[in-house]
Design an enzyme around this catalytic site. Sequence first.
Site, PDB file in Angstrom:
ATOM      1  N   ARG A 378       0.874  -1.174   0.000  1.00  0.00           N
ATOM      2  CA  ARG A 378       0.000   0.000   0.000  1.00  0.00           C
ATOM      3  C   ARG A 378       0.909   1.222   0.000  1.00  0.00           C
ATOM      4  O   ARG A 378       1.742   1.369   0.893  1.00  0.00           O
ATOM      5  CB  ARG A 378      -0.903   0.031   1.234  1.00  0.00           C
ATOM      6  CG  ARG A 378      -1.797  -1.188   1.405  1.00  0.00           C
ATOM      7  CD  ARG A 378      -2.757  -0.996   2.572  1.00  0.00           C
ATOM      8  NE  ARG A 378      -3.356  -2.239   3.000  1.00  0.00           N
ATOM      9  CZ  ARG A 378      -4.436  -2.788   2.450  1.00  0.00           C
ATOM     10  NH1 ARG A 378      -5.019  -2.180   1.431  1.00  0.00           N
ATOM     11  NH2 ARG A 378      -4.933  -3.922   2.902  1.00  0.00           N
ATOM     12  N   HIS A 438       3.626  -9.456   0.884  1.00  0.00           N
ATOM     13  CA  HIS A 438       3.319  -8.581   2.015  1.00  0.00           C
ATOM     14  C   HIS A 438       4.585  -8.058   2.686  1.00  0.00           C
ATOM     15  O   HIS A 438       4.531  -7.162   3.527  1.00  0.00           O
ATOM     16  CB  HIS A 438       2.456  -9.354   3.020  1.00  0.00           C
ATOM     17  CG  HIS A 438       1.803  -8.514   4.056  1.00  0.00           C
ATOM     18  ND1 HIS A 438       2.155  -8.566   5.395  1.00  0.00           N
ATOM     19  CD2 HIS A 438       0.815  -7.583   3.977  1.00  0.00           C
ATOM     20  CE1 HIS A 438       1.412  -7.721   6.087  1.00  0.00           C
ATOM     21  NE2 HIS A 438       0.591  -7.116   5.255  1.00  0.00           N
ATOM     22  N   HIS A 595       0.982  -1.274  15.216  1.00  0.00           N
ATOM     23  CA  HIS A 595       1.056  -2.045  13.977  1.00  0.00           C
ATOM     24  C   HIS A 595       2.339  -2.850  13.839  1.00  0.00           C
ATOM     25  O   HIS A 595       2.406  -3.765  13.023  1.00  0.00           O
ATOM     26  CB  HIS A 595       0.911  -1.083  12.783  1.00  0.00           C
ATOM     27  CG  HIS A 595       0.675  -1.761  11.478  1.00  0.00           C
ATOM     28  ND1 HIS A 595       1.650  -1.867  10.501  1.00  0.00           N
ATOM     29  CD2 HIS A 595      -0.425  -2.366  10.971  1.00  0.00           C
ATOM     30  CE1 HIS A 595       1.152  -2.507   9.454  1.00  0.00           C
ATOM     31  NE2 HIS A 595      -0.094  -2.817   9.706  1.00  0.00           N
TER      32      HIS A 595
END
Length: 713
Positions: A378, A438, A595
């Site tokens: 992202r 990822h 996170h």
Amino acid sequence: MAEADPIQSIKASGPRYFNRELSWLNFNQRVLEEASNPAHPLLERLRFLSISGNNLDEFFMVRVAGLKGQQLQDVDLRSVDGLTPAQQLAAIGEHADALMAGQQAVWLELDRQLRGNGVTVISEHDPLPEEDELWLRSHFLSQVFPILTPQALDPAHPFPFIPNKGLSLFFGIVRETDKEPVQELVILPGTVPRFVRLPGDNARYMALETEIRRYSNLLFPGFAVKESVLFRILRDSDIELEEEAEDLVRYYRSAIKERRRGRIIRLENESGHAPAMEELLQAMTQGHEAMSVDIDGFVGIGDLDALVDEDRPDLKFTAFAPRFPERIREYGGDCFAAIRAKDIVVHHPYEAFDVVVAFLKQAASDPDVVAIKQTLYRAGKQSAVIRALIDAAEAGKSVTAVVELKARFDEEQNLLWASALERAGVQVVYGFVDWKTHAKISMVVRREGTEFRTYCHFGTGNYHPVTARIYTDLSFFTADPRAGRDAAAVFNYITGYVEPKAMELLAMSPLTLRQRLVDLVDAEIAHTRAGRTAQLWAKMNSLVDPAIIEKLYEASNAGVEIDLIVRGICCLRPGVPGMSENIRVKSVVGRFLEHSRIWAFGNGKALPNNGARVFISSADWMPRNFDRRVEYMLPIENPTVHDQVLDQVLVANLLDNEQSWALDSDGTYRRFETGEKPFNLHTYFMTNPSLSGRGAALRNSDAVPKLSLQRRR
């Protein structure tokens, strides 16, 4: 007589796991609780409320949609806690309805308090001064009316398509000339903001549906409005990749369009509607078997985030400016020189994400840099990272970008970035068809004298400048040749399917990460069986994987002390005698979204200690991260970085008692009591320097306060 198998005895005694979906709803309940936390300013509380609403939308559009698909196809795939899709959907419906009722109660209270502080959401029947009425009427006629398309609902007019998350108004009207009843549908245009702000210093807002209702006489001249009901739909928004897809880019472009027309999963409508409206809704959802809920309050609670943008610093958190690592400044802004001298870790958002951008910008402009390789999961809409890669390619450097098309809800943006990168000459790779890439890795190859040196960045979060301001993540920079070789092997695996035979530092999913983690837990079990101290600390977003949970249960039964910081989903059941009595689980929910993924193993001594094995990772402990994604796990060996990650970041997370929740063995979460020593880890990091990025600045200033952890029992 043979001894009974203790594991089988435990399995027979009760559920070993919490349900994943209900655990997620518990997490979103904790987010909602922050909207009622008086320690937060009012607009920040409103932000938490809107986040809980948007979270719930995505949950239905993806997780519930998947379960509904299983149910409709008679797939009897049970969850790890033994529930069928139908049983899970029933439990989800009950819990989600209660959560939404809680959201409405919180909104009522926040609305009252905001009005008292000069921020007002005007209702349909609130009186307004004449000048405001004139302004609103003009706004409606010029900005709203031309876009609206009322549609009569009768056999001559088929029911129109309503997009995902679309808001619509049903009107029951009567023609004044002959008293003939007519049903009308008005789909609220997604191109118009949900709220309009009235002119003036005072913050006064009106919702779009309120404005339409207020001036419905202009929309339906010659008719009397007898009823109006607002409703909203959520559609299945997951993209299922077909194995026979020949062109991944073309497939995703088509799938994104189809997603807007997905099966209706959730129907939300204002309560108190007439039978005619009920018949309409049933007709609209026929064949979808959608879950339906009546809402006594504001429909689409996530849209309230628009009010948070109001310029009222007195109603928001005190502004915080992240620090730029002094270590980089000591080298005149030369990222490569600073990294070459010593590994460095940057703790976002307390330290600026700008350093990551500066690293790539320097690589783009440095004539000695010959190649850049970058993963992109992202990157956001206004991405300086993308700009740096484009500049590097246009400067003639070899640039490779691994763009993940399967990053949910960012697929369309990633396709746009991929096109822009390809036009600039970047070699764009989309990774694997079945697995998501990822891992967050960037590597820069630089000519230095007669040799080449590789500089690497490993992140626990995305290359996303916006989320980097609100997500806590770690950025690790190193020029260690071993890390460079391992990073190159990861990229070769993604781009050319060349499976590395051995790696020097990294463990990698889906190849070796799971087994490496199991080996580390087994090492702690061996320590305790040898009479040594055995301890494990781990911080992550979600803990779901049954095999890893079983390994943790085994470690607990062997005497390993385990502290887990799991922000969101946790399927592990802690504190059960004979199963998990040595495991404690906490969740931190506060100003920033926790996170980072960090794991520490005592290695024969109590944590923290200098010999502890400390790792950062891009992976949570979920089956998808171990088996269906490309992830990395990296040991932290530099002493200063080791101390920062272990003695600062992990210890502070364990010490926090102001925004922490403890998970009990029955699945409930209880907020920590602050007692005589309140500690807020976000405040601590906003007001105290880090260790790794300070360099000489740390030596010339007050030392970082020493954190001391007292064990919880």
